[in-house]
Scaffold this motif. Structure first.
Motif, PDB file in Angstrom:
ATOM      1  N   LEU A  91       0.853  -1.188   0.000  1.00 23.52           N
ATOM      2  CA  LEU A  91       0.000   0.000   0.000  1.00 23.52           C
ATOM      3  C   LEU A  91       0.889   1.238   0.000  1.00 23.52           C
ATOM      4  CD1 LEU A  91      -2.811   1.367   0.254  1.00 23.52           C
ATOM      5  CD2 LEU A  91      -2.494   1.285   2.744  1.00 23.52           C
ATOM      6  N   VAL A  92       0.754   2.082  -1.041  1.00 24.26           N
ATOM      7  CA  VAL A  92       1.491   3.346  -1.117  1.00 24.26           C
ATOM      8  C   VAL A  92       0.551   4.475  -0.738  1.00 24.26           C
ATOM      9  CG1 VAL A  92       2.821   4.900  -2.582  1.00 24.26           C
ATOM     10  CG2 VAL A  92       2.934   2.438  -2.978  1.00 24.26           C
ATOM     11  N   GLU A  98       4.894  10.862  -6.756  1.00 26.80           N
ATOM     12  CA  GLU A  98       5.331   9.931  -7.796  1.00 26.80           C
ATOM     13  C   GLU A  98       6.527   9.111  -7.341  1.00 26.80           C
ATOM     14  OE1 GLU A  98       5.555  11.137 -11.894  1.00 26.80           O
ATOM     15  OE2 GLU A  98       4.296  12.868 -11.448  1.00 26.80           O
ATOM     16  N   ARG A  99       7.392   9.727  -6.565  1.00 22.93           N
ATOM     17  CA  ARG A  99       8.561   9.002  -6.060  1.00 22.93           C
ATOM     18  C   ARG A  99       8.136   7.847  -5.162  1.00 22.93           C
ATOM     19  NH1 ARG A  99      12.921  11.144  -1.811  1.00 22.93           N
ATOM     20  NH2 ARG A  99      14.473   9.517  -2.049  1.00 22.93           N
ATOM     21  N   LEU A 100       7.136   8.084  -4.334  1.00 21.86           N
ATOM     22  CA  LEU A 100       6.635   7.024  -3.462  1.00 21.86           C
ATOM     23  C   LEU A 100       6.003   5.901  -4.289  1.00 21.86           C
ATOM     24  CD1 LEU A 100       4.921   9.112  -0.627  1.00 21.86           C
ATOM     25  CD2 LEU A 100       7.235   8.217  -0.687  1.00 21.86           C
ATOM     26  N   ILE A 101       5.231   6.291  -5.311  1.00 19.07           N
ATOM     27  CA  ILE A 101       4.591   5.286  -6.160  1.00 19.07           C
ATOM     28  C   ILE A 101       5.652   4.460  -6.892  1.00 19.07           C
ATOM     29  CG2 ILE A 101       3.066   4.918  -8.129  1.00 19.07           C
ATOM     30  CD1 ILE A 101       1.531   7.427  -7.267  1.00 19.07           C
ATOM     31  N   ILE A 144      -2.730   2.029  -4.204  1.00 13.40           N
ATOM     32  CA  ILE A 144      -2.302   3.404  -3.988  1.00 13.40           C
ATOM     33  C   ILE A 144      -3.443   4.148  -3.306  1.00 13.40           C
ATOM     34  CG2 ILE A 144      -1.537   5.540  -5.107  1.00 13.40           C
ATOM     35  CD1 ILE A 144      -0.579   3.698  -7.455  1.00 13.40           C
ATOM     36  N   LEU A 145      -3.124   4.837  -2.211  1.00 12.66           N
ATOM     37  CA  LEU A 145      -4.148   5.492  -1.383  1.00 12.66           C
ATOM     38  C   LEU A 145      -3.833   6.969  -1.193  1.00 12.66           C
ATOM     39  CD1 LEU A 145      -6.518   5.496   0.754  1.00 12.66           C
ATOM     40  CD2 LEU A 145      -4.768   4.873   2.446  1.00 12.66           C
ATOM     41  N   THR A 146      -4.839   7.825  -1.341  1.00 12.36           N
ATOM     42  CA  THR A 146      -4.719   9.209  -0.920  1.00 12.36           C
ATOM     43  C   THR A 146      -5.959   9.578  -0.107  1.00 12.36           C
ATOM     44  OG1 THR A 146      -4.183  11.470  -1.609  1.00 12.36           O
ATOM     45  CG2 THR A 146      -5.801  10.301  -2.937  1.00 12.36           C
ATOM     46  N   ILE A 147      -5.765  10.452   0.863  1.00 13.90           N
ATOM     47  CA  ILE A 147      -6.822  10.810   1.818  1.00 13.90           C
ATOM     48  C   ILE A 147      -6.993  12.327   1.814  1.00 13.90           C
ATOM     49  CG2 ILE A 147      -7.549  10.679   4.238  1.00 13.90           C
ATOM     50  CD1 ILE A 147      -5.493   8.299   4.461  1.00 13.90           C
ATOM     51  N   ILE A 164       3.531  -1.024   3.988  1.00 12.99           N
ATOM     52  CA  ILE A 164       3.006   0.320   3.727  1.00 12.99           C
ATOM     53  C   ILE A 164       4.174   1.257   3.428  1.00 12.99           C
ATOM     54  CG2 ILE A 164       1.816   2.321   4.712  1.00 12.99           C
ATOM     55  CD1 ILE A 164       0.159   0.414   6.398  1.00 12.99           C
ATOM     56  N   ILE A 165       4.033   2.067   2.371  1.00 15.05           N
ATOM     57  CA  ILE A 165       5.055   3.040   1.997  1.00 15.05           C
ATOM     58  C   ILE A 165       4.515   4.442   2.251  1.00 15.05           C
ATOM     59  CG2 ILE A 165       6.407   3.991   0.084  1.00 15.05           C
ATOM     60  CD1 ILE A 165       6.420   1.193  -1.125  1.00 15.05           C
ATOM     61  N   LEU A 166       5.278   5.239   3.032  1.00 21.99           N
ATOM     62  CA  LEU A 166       4.873   6.595   3.404  1.00 21.99           C
ATOM     63  C   LEU A 166       6.006   7.565   3.113  1.00 21.99           C
ATOM     64  CD1 LEU A 166       3.477   5.843   6.968  1.00 21.99           C
ATOM     65  CD2 LEU A 166       2.072   6.611   5.066  1.00 21.99           C
ATOM     66  N   GLY A 167       5.653   8.829   2.882  1.00 24.89           N
ATOM     67  CA  GLY A 167       6.661   9.873   2.736  1.00 24.89           C
ATOM     68  C   GLY A 167       6.916  10.526   4.079  1.00 24.89           C
TER      69      GLY A 167
END
Length: 227
Positions: A13-14, A23-26, A42-45, A102-105
């Motif tokens: 999950l990115v 984009e770097r995270l993706i 891919i998730l955005t909130i 999980i990948i987070l910035g």
């Protein structure tokens, strides 16, 4: 019809937010999912309803959806009109999709914000202790294949009438702190200023020390794979 993934015991999950670092995270998520041959989400909130989002946010969402399709991601998930804490929403999606990584910035969160609100990382470790977390830091270099910019240096923005001036000394009237990337081959301070505004990472154009518009400048209009 999507290709059946080889490993269903792993799932990535990115989590992305508006700004050039998304984009770097993706990219990182795509690489891990490709190596493991496992599902990618891919998730955005966003606390706003989708219909109330401005053109810039809509641009990022469209772009991320295109990247998700390009890499055969299982889904691009938009949680709009979301009032719950981010960690709660991420944890809920992680459980629903059986996420294992999980990948987070890394965000520019001040010490006072950490004390007042707590770290999202610590919250996730409590909410979903069975998931591996990958924290990707924000680079001090712009993605610039042709070497257009020098290495970034610490800089500040001071409001002057209807524009902002870049300065390299911190004073009491500083409104924003960030990194200035100067164009190669110029005697003037022309380039890009990268900073945090309303929890978004923005890049704005600088012409001879002056910024007339705080609208984000997309430095990477085309999606490219990392080496």
């Amino acid at each position: 019809m999507k290709k059946i993934k080889g490993r269903m015991d792993e799932s990535i999950l990115v989590c992305v937010y508006y700004g050039p670092n998304g984009e770097r995270l993706i990219q990182r998520g795509c690489k891990i999912a490709s190596m493991l041959d496992c599902p990618l989400y891919i998730l955005t909130i966003d606390p706003q309803p989708f219909d109330d989002m401005d053109a810039e946010k809509s641009h990022y969402i469209t772009k991320w959806q295109q990247i998700a399709e390009m890499h055969s991601a299982e889904a691009f998930i938009l949680k709009d009109n979301e009032k719950r804490p981010v960690s709660k929403v991420i944890a809920e999606v992680a459980r629903e999709k059986h996420i294992t990584q999980i990948i987070l910035g890394q965000t520019a969160q001040s010490r006072w914000e950490q004390i007042a609100k707590g770290s999202i990382i610590n919250s996730l470790l409590r909410e979903v202790p069975f998931v591996d977390l990958h924290i990707i830091s924000v680079s001090r270099y712009l993605k610039d294949q042709e070497g257009q910019y020098e290495k970034g240096v610490r800089a500040y923005l001071v409001k002057e009438g209807d524009h902002y001036r870049v300065t390299f000394k911190h004073t009491s009237n500083v409104e924003y702190e960030g990194i200035f990337f100067k164009d190669f081959g110029t005697d003037f301070n022309n380039g890009v200023f990268k900073f945090m505004k309303d929890k978004q990472t923005l890049q704005v154009a600088v012409i001879e020390d002056i910024i007339t518009d705080l609208t984000n400048v997309d430095m990477t209009p085309e999606y490219e794979e990392e080496d």
